[in-house]
Design a protein around this motif. Structure first.
Motif, short mmCIF file in Angstrom:
data_model
loop_
_atom_site.label_atom_id
_atom_site.label_comp_id
_atom_site.label_asym_id
_atom_site.label_seq_id
_atom_site.Cartn_x
_atom_site.Cartn_y
_atom_site.Cartn_z
N LEU A 199 11.48 3.16 -2.47
CA LEU A 199 10.84 4.46 -2.26
C LEU A 199 10.97 4.91 -0.81
O LEU A 199 10.69 4.13 0.10
N HIS A 200 11.39 6.14 -0.60
CA HIS A 200 11.32 6.69 0.76
C HIS A 200 10.33 7.82 0.85
O HIS A 200 9.91 8.23 1.91
N VAL A 201 9.92 8.31 -0.32
CA VAL A 201 8.92 9.37 -0.32
C VAL A 201 8.11 9.24 -1.60
O VAL A 201 8.58 8.70 -2.60
N LEU A 202 6.87 9.73 -1.54
CA LEU A 202 6.00 9.66 -2.70
C LEU A 202 4.99 10.80 -2.56
O LEU A 202 4.46 11.01 -1.48
N SER A 203 4.76 11.49 -3.65
CA SER A 203 3.81 12.60 -3.59
C SER A 203 2.37 12.09 -3.73
O SER A 203 2.09 11.24 -4.56
N GLU A 204 1.50 12.64 -2.91
CA GLU A 204 0.09 12.27 -3.00
C GLU A 204 -0.45 12.59 -4.39
O GLU A 204 -1.33 11.91 -4.92
N GLU A 205 0.10 13.62 -4.97
CA GLU A 205 -0.33 14.09 -6.29
C GLU A 205 -0.16 13.02 -7.38
O GLU A 205 -0.87 13.04 -8.38
N THR A 206 0.78 12.10 -7.16
CA THR A 206 1.03 11.04 -8.14
C THR A 206 -0.26 10.32 -8.53
O THR A 206 -0.46 9.96 -9.68
N PHE A 207 -1.14 10.10 -7.55
CA PHE A 207 -2.34 9.29 -7.79
C PHE A 207 -3.57 10.14 -8.05
O PHE A 207 -4.66 9.59 -8.27
N ALA A 208 -3.42 11.46 -7.99
CA ALA A 208 -4.59 12.34 -7.98
C ALA A 208 -5.51 12.12 -9.18
O ALA A 208 -6.72 11.92 -9.01
N ALA A 209 -4.95 12.11 -10.39
CA ALA A 209 -5.81 12.05 -11.58
C ALA A 209 -6.53 10.70 -11.71
O ALA A 209 -7.76 10.67 -11.84
N PRO A 210 -5.81 9.57 -11.65
CA PRO A 210 -6.54 8.30 -11.77
C PRO A 210 -7.50 8.05 -10.61
O PRO A 210 -8.58 7.47 -10.81
N LEU A 211 -7.14 8.54 -9.44
CA LEU A 211 -8.02 8.37 -8.27
C LEU A 211 -9.31 9.16 -8.45
O LEU A 211 -10.41 8.65 -8.18
N ALA A 212 -9.18 10.38 -8.94
CA ALA A 212 -10.37 11.20 -9.17
C ALA A 212 -11.27 10.55 -10.22
O ALA A 212 -12.50 10.51 -10.07
N ALA A 213 -10.65 10.00 -11.27
CA ALA A 213 -11.43 9.36 -12.33
C ALA A 213 -12.16 8.13 -11.78
O ALA A 213 -13.33 7.91 -12.08
N ALA A 214 -11.45 7.35 -10.94
CA ALA A 214 -12.07 6.16 -10.36
C ALA A 214 -13.26 6.54 -9.48
O ALA A 214 -14.33 5.93 -9.54
N ARG A 215 -13.06 7.60 -8.68
CA ARG A 215 -14.14 8.06 -7.81
C ARG A 215 -15.36 8.45 -8.63
O ARG A 215 -16.48 8.10 -8.30
N GLN A 216 -15.08 9.16 -9.72
CA GLN A 216 -16.17 9.64 -10.56
C GLN A 216 -16.96 8.47 -11.18
O GLN A 216 -18.17 8.53 -11.29
N ASP A 217 -16.23 7.42 -11.54
CA ASP A 217 -16.88 6.25 -12.15
C ASP A 217 -17.39 5.26 -11.12
O ASP A 217 -17.90 4.20 -11.49
N GLY A 218 -17.18 5.54 -9.84
CA GLY A 218 -17.60 4.61 -8.81
C GLY A 218 -16.77 3.35 -8.75
O GLY A 218 -17.23 2.31 -8.29
N ARG A 219 -15.51 3.43 -9.24
CA ARG A 219 -14.63 2.26 -9.15
C ARG A 219 -13.79 2.35 -7.90
O ARG A 219 -13.46 3.44 -7.43
N ARG A 220 -13.40 1.19 -7.37
CA ARG A 220 -12.48 1.19 -6.23
C ARG A 220 -11.07 1.29 -6.77
O ARG A 220 -10.77 0.88 -7.88
N PHE A 221 -10.17 1.84 -5.94
CA PHE A 221 -8.80 2.11 -6.36
C PHE A 221 -7.87 1.52 -5.31
O PHE A 221 -8.15 1.62 -4.12
#
Ligand code: NAG
Ligand code: NAG
Length: 283
Positions: A116-138
């Protein structure tokens, strides 16, 4: 054969099919259900794509040490229970922005040792938001990839500067540009994550959607990607406006060039046409 028999046979067949659905395991994988958690391990099998037929109940998916080169938006489709994916030590160059979109239980992804030389922040957006909502660490592991420390990776450096514990800093080095080769991404000043407009344009021509902002008119002129099936009048309108803006800008540069600025022609050519930094998404 009466209706009762027909019903019994159909019911038996259906039960068999459903049982099989649950028990299948892709040919080169090992599927183990322990303590109610399905772990599917397909490590070191020379796979060049994510195998089909991974049980939908899979919680942990191990694909390390294969030859995967890209992760598409459908590769984990249907695997909604996934909590962890180990993609380390493959040859992954590209991950579709939507690849993890449906994985609302995901909180651990290992992308170490890829290309990988580049990666979009958006790639993680959905699971990260869900983890935040559930209080899980990511956790995201990005070590040992040839990162290009330009404007497209600035978001990651900002995360590091903010000391988020989502993105592991361990062994995350820049490989390019030359002057930053070997530096820790977290050590590079934010102001050094710059884009050379010519390099950006080459990216757009390669159709690298991870690297190119969605609303960048240059994508339209350089990309060969067809419009998606669901393209609406709104999309067409937006594209038309983007093309118009691009043409206007090109026209203006052309005019400046012809208005006796030949001496500074190279300056004009390397000047960024569009601000490249206004693409920050999510968080
Ligand atoms: C974190 O980074 C963002 C940029 O993405 C910045 O706007 C914000 O101020 C930072 N927050 C902290 C607490 O440093
Ligand atoms: C970065 O430096 C290493 C050696 O330190 C070298 O092997 C590698 O090719 C360099 N990368 C680029 C893109 O120049």
């Amino acid at each position: 054969m009466g209706p009762k028999e027909v019903f019994l046979i159909s019911a038996t067949l259906l039960a068999m099919i459903m049982a099989q659905e649950d028990n299948t395991c892709p040919a080169l994988c090992d599927c183990e259900n322990s303590h109610g958690e399905m772990t599917v391990t397909c490590g070191g099998q020379g796979l060049n794509q994510v195998p089909a037929g991974i049980p939908t109940s899979t919680i942990w998916l191990v694909l390390k040490y294969n030859n995967l080169a890209r992760i598409g938006s459908h590769d984990f489709k249907g695997l909604r229970q996934l909590k962890g994916i180990d993609l380390s030590n493959n040859k992954i160059k590209k991950i579709s922005r939507g690849a993890l979109r449906h994985l609302v239980h995901l909180d651990n992804i290992d992308l170490s040792g890829n290309a990988l030389h580049v990666l979009s922040e958006e790639t993680f957006a959905a699971p990260l938001a869900a983890a935040r909502q559930d209080g899980r660490r990511f956790f995201v592991f990005l070590a040992n990839n040839p990162w290009r420390c330009d404007c497209h990776l600035k978001w990651l450096a900002e995360k590091y500067a903010n000391a988020t514990d989502v993105y592991s800093e361990r062994l995350v080095f820049c490989n390019s540009p030359d002057n930053l080769n070997g530096s820790y991404v977290s050590d590079v000043p934010l102001s050094d994550f710059k884009c050379d407009p010519e390099v950006t344009f080459v990216d757009a021509e390669q159709g690298d959607d991870a690297a190119t902002p969605k609303n960048d008119p240059r994508v339209e002129s350089g990309s060969s990607k067809p419009l998606s099936k669901g393209a609406t009048i709104a999309t067409i309108f937006v594209v038309a406006v983007a093309v118009l803006v691009a043409l206007l800008i090109m026209g203006r540069i052309g005019k400046e060039y012809h208005a006796g600025k030949q001496d500074t022609g190279t300056d004009i050519e390397t000047r960024p046409m569009i601000p490249t930094d206004n693409r920050e998404v999510y968080m």
